[in-house]
Structures are given as structure tokens and as C-alpha cells.
Design a protein around this motif. Structure first.
Motif, mmCIF file in Angstrom:
data_model
loop_
_atom_site.group_PDB
_atom_site.id
_atom_site.type_symbol
_atom_site.label_atom_id
_atom_site.label_comp_id
_atom_site.label_asym_id
_atom_site.label_seq_id
_atom_site.Cartn_x
_atom_site.Cartn_y
_atom_site.Cartn_z
ATOM 1 N N VAL A 5 -4.188 2.426 -4.314
ATOM 2 C CA VAL A 5 -3.316 1.869 -3.154
ATOM 3 C C VAL A 5 -3.120 2.747 -2.004
ATOM 4 N N SER A 6 -3.517 3.810 -2.067
ATOM 5 C CA SER A 6 -3.326 4.748 -0.663
ATOM 6 C C SER A 6 -4.198 4.556 0.207
ATOM 7 N N VAL A 7 -3.658 4.473 1.518
ATOM 8 C CA VAL A 7 -4.485 4.381 2.526
ATOM 9 C C VAL A 7 -4.207 5.579 3.553
ATOM 10 N N SER A 8 -3.515 6.423 2.854
ATOM 11 C CA SER A 8 -3.153 7.979 3.455
ATOM 12 C C SER A 8 -4.503 8.870 3.720
ATOM 13 N N MET A 9 -4.384 9.626 4.725
ATOM 14 C CA MET A 9 -5.383 10.556 4.862
ATOM 15 C C MET A 9 -4.776 11.873 4.328
ATOM 16 N N ALA A 15 0.746 -1.266 -0.120
ATOM 17 C CA ALA A 15 -0.067 0.069 -0.292
ATOM 18 C C ALA A 15 0.936 1.255 -0.131
ATOM 19 N N TRP A 16 0.235 2.476 -0.361
ATOM 20 C CA TRP A 16 0.979 3.603 -0.178
ATOM 21 C C TRP A 16 0.450 4.664 1.200
ATOM 22 N N ASN A 17 1.546 5.180 1.844
ATOM 23 C CA ASN A 17 1.036 5.848 2.876
ATOM 24 C C ASN A 17 2.085 7.145 3.133
ATOM 25 N N TYR A 18 1.665 8.259 3.026
ATOM 26 C CA TYR A 18 2.632 9.327 2.953
ATOM 27 C C TYR A 18 3.157 9.150 4.444
ATOM 28 N N SER A 19 4.549 9.352 4.557
ATOM 29 C CA SER A 19 5.255 8.887 5.958
ATOM 30 C C SER A 19 6.486 9.630 6.012
ATOM 31 N N VAL A 20 7.185 9.185 7.226
ATOM 32 C CA VAL A 20 8.442 9.547 7.494
ATOM 33 C C VAL A 20 9.520 9.008 6.648
ATOM 34 N N ALA A 21 9.253 8.145 5.815
ATOM 35 C CA ALA A 21 10.113 7.235 4.912
ATOM 36 C C ALA A 21 11.426 8.087 4.617
#
Length: 403
Positions: free
Chosen positions: A315-319, A181-187
Motif C-alpha cells: 500500500v505504500s506510495v512513499s519514496m 494508500a500509505w505515504n510518510y507525511s506531516v500527519a
């Protein structure tokens, strides 16, 4: 570019955003084929207060670019890939051994986590494309991001350097199995740490010596030095009265060197500096005789790397993201258009971009040889559709399209 249509941009920004007090200022530069064809310079770097008069925005004003730091960090990492020091398929635990057994959240809370094994190890490509299973505390979605908030798991809050950030992050489970999945993050903050480990240089030194210095980005840094504070713009939010209010409490000042420089959102820059970075990307990794990356590497970075080459809608689960979702993929450091019709915007296939928390944005159109950078300082970036509006206005001014 049609000058009459370009002139609409200033009128739009002034009447819609500056005169109404929605934005403190608007600094926009449009370059085509390497030449600046339009510049908007409207509003105030600092609004008038009871103690000081207003300070007009200037071409050399210093701006918090927040997540527009991410493409710079991604370029730094890909420079190490080109040197053969790391590969996209390498597991992250090759350089962060303590993360080898990171599990995926099932239930529980800090100190009582229940997890399951990942389906596959987290790879470097997962960090670059935000499919690593990491998150941001401000997402307010799950127990995992709640743990980020309570544990202050982000570089801005770390006093023990990037190693302290990595150690804290390793105590929290993943939100999902990497690559699913895709989630905007501290990656991208993790990438900053990896640049430090793999290169053997401090992250901030690597950026200065390998990117900022060679490119002539003389004002881009993780803090504003005392001799440049008079050029530093104020950052605003919307106050309780509906008017712009300085964002002070709870936000980093950028006036002192951070203990843990944030590769995901910690840089301050100027319009001239960031335009040079964009021009480097547009030209395939070279600018004024300085080459940081090869053209094939840039093409790889601006290809869609989402699982199954799907778009963010799938694929995004990001808010949250600094991007629309429909018709948009994600590469190695930025989003790109994969289906123009789905975006609902006049644009080009392969156009790529990103933005920052204070409503800044850039995009590069490789079809039309276009580089556009927009600076302002308003948190949050999702408050107004300014980015979509600017892309519409700028693209409408292209009257000799190469598409």
C-alpha cells in the motif's frame, strides 16, 4: 542474553562505523525485562575542529530524535482518545473545519489546482497510520510535495505557530483519497496541533505536564536550554570530500523555542529519557507507578492498521520511510513486524519500532521483553544499513528465546 555475543556489538560499531568515520558516535542501550544488559558508548558528540577539541559522547548527551518524536505525539493523542474527547473514526474536519472540502490532486499547480472529491473523509486513524493523503516536501515525487517545498509547509519553517501550519496545509490538495494508500507525511504534526485544540493546552505544555514530567523525562523538549548546550551533540552529513561535515545551513538549530513545535520531528532527548518512554510502551502504558495508557490501548496501537491489514509493500506510495517495507505493517504511531520471514531479519512477530532522520532508532520486542534505543547524528538515515545490522546483532545475542 549471551555476553560474548553482546560484546560483538561494540567491536562491530567501532570497526565498521567509528574508526572509518562513517558515524560521529554510537550510543546504544539494550534492556531486557527492564534491566540494561548492554550499553555501547563510542565516538564523539562533536568532532574536533580547528577551533575546538573533540567532545566524547556521554550518557547524558542531548540528541535530535527527529521522527522518534512521532510515537510520543501518538501516545499523547491516544491519551485523549482514552478520555473520550476524540475517537479514531472521527473526521479530522470535526476539529479543523476548514479541511472539510479538501480535494484530491488531479492536475495543476499552486493557484490553479484541479481536484476531485475524496472517496471518504480523512479520519483521525488516517493521521496516526499515515493514510491521510498528506506528504512531505522532501519526497520529490509529485506536484503536491513540490507545493509543500515552495510553500514551506512544515512546522520547522512556520513563524505563525501551529495554526499557521494547518492553514498553509489546507491550501494544498491531498495526494490520494484518505485510507487508500500509505505515504510518510506531516500527519503526525497535524496530530500535535489536534492535541493542542482538543486538550485546550499548548502542545508543548501537554507533553511536559502529561508525559515528560510524570515519566521523569527531564531532558526531553523542543529546544535545548542554554544551561544544557554543553551536552548537545553535533549533527552531521557527508561533505563533498566524503567525510563527516556539520549539518548547519538549512537545518533547525534546536537552540530556541520553535513557533510551531513539530509533533512529527521536533524533539531533543537523552538516552535515559527515551529508554523510559520505550519501557512505558513495553510495559503496556505504565512505568514506576505512572500510567499514561491502558494495556488494551497499547495493543491497539501496535496492531496493523493498514487498509486490508496489508503490509507496506502493498500500500505504500512513499519514496521514503524510517522502515523496511516487506513483512511490515503500520499501527498507530509506529511500524511493526507482520511476517518475520518476509523481513529477512531474525525477530519476533509484533516487534514494533521507528527511527529518526539523523539515523536514530528504537525497537520494542514484546515477545522477548526487549527495549533497544540507538542514538547517533547522521543525515540522511538511509545512508547505511545500521538499523538492520543492529537488530541482527542484538537478536543473535538472545539465547533463551521466549518465542
Amino acid at each position: 542474553m549471551c555476553p560474548t555475543r553482546l560484546a560483538r556489538i561494540d567491536s562491530f560499531l567501532q570497526s565498521r562505523y567509528i574508526d572509518t568515520g562513517k558515524l560521529p558516535h554510537a550510543h546504544l542501550v539494550v534492556a531486557r525485562g527492564g534491566q540494561v544488559v548492554h550499553r555501547s558508548l563510542l565516538g564523539q558528540a562533536r568532532l574536533a575542529t580547528a577551533d575546538a577539541p573533540a567532545l566524547p559522547i556521554a550518557e547524558d548527551s542531548l540528541t535530535r530524535i527527529y521522527s522518534m518524536t512521532k510515537p510520543i505525539t501518538s501516545v499523547a493523542f491516544m491519551m485523549l482518545v482514552e478520555e473520550g474527547k476524540v475517537a479514531l473514526e472521527d473526521p479530522v474536519h470535526r476539529f479543523i473545519p476548514g479541511w472539510k472540502n479538501l480535494g484530491v490532486y488531479v492536475s495543476g499547480a499552486p493557484g490553479m489546482w484541479m481536484t476531485k472529491p475524496t472517496e471518504a473523509p480523512m479520519r483521525m486513524v488516517d493521521l496516526l497510520r499515515h493514510t491521510a493523503g498528506l506528504t512531505y516536501g522532501f519526497q520529490n515525487r509529485t506536484n503536491v510535495d513540490a507545493a509543500y517545498r515552495s510553500g514551506k509547509v512544515e512546522p520547522f519553517a512556520q513563524k505563525e505557530g501551529l495554526q499557521g501550519f494547518i492553514d498553509a496545509l489546507g491550501k494544498v490538495p491531498l495526494e490520494f483519497s484518505p485510507g487508500t494508500a500509505w505515504n510518510y507525511s506531516v500527519a503526525t504534526d497535524v496530530l500535535g496541533y489536534l492535541v493542542e485544540v482538543i486538550s485546550g493546552q499548548k502542545f508543548e505544555d501537554f507533553l511536559q505536564q502529561r508525559i515528560f514530567g510524570p515519566l521523569g523525562m527531564v531532558d526531553t523538549a523542543f529546544h535545548v536550554s542554554e544551561d544544557k548546550l554543553h551536552r548537545f551533540t553535533e549533527c552531521y552529513t557527508i561533505g563533498g570530500d566524503g567525510k563527516l561535515a556539520a549539518a548547519v545551513q538549512g537545518w533547525p538549530t534546536f537552540k530556541t523555542a520553535p513557533a510551531a513545535p513539530s509533533g512529527g520531528g521536533g524533539l531533543v532527548s537523552t538516552m535515559a529519557d527515551y529508554l523510559r518512554f520505550c519501557e512505558l510502551l513495553r510495559r503496556g502504558g505504565e512505568l514506576d507507578g505512572v500510567r499514561l495508557l491502558g494495556p488494551k490501548t497499547l495493543r491497539l496501537m501496535r496492531s496493523n492498521h493498514l487498509p486490508g491489514q496489508k503490509d507496506l509493500n502493498d500500500v505504500s506510495v512513499s519514496m521514503f520511510a524510517e522502515s523496511i517495507y516487506a513483512g511490515v505493517g503500520f499501527g498507530l504511531g509506529f511500524a511493526m513486524t507482520t511476517d518475520v520471514a518476509k523481513t529477512g531479519l531474525a525477530g519476533s512477530l509484533g516487534e514494533y519500532w521507528w527511527g529518526g532522520m539523523a539515523s536514530t532508532a528504537f525497537w520494542i520486542d514484546p515477545v522477548e521483553d526487549l527495549s533497544v534505543v540507538f542514538f547517533t547524528q547522521l543525515i540522511p538515515s538511509s545512508l547505511y544499513p545500521i538499523r538492520r545490522e543492529l537488530r541482527t546483532l542484538v537478536n543473535a545475542a538472545i539465547v533463551d528465546s521466549k518465542a
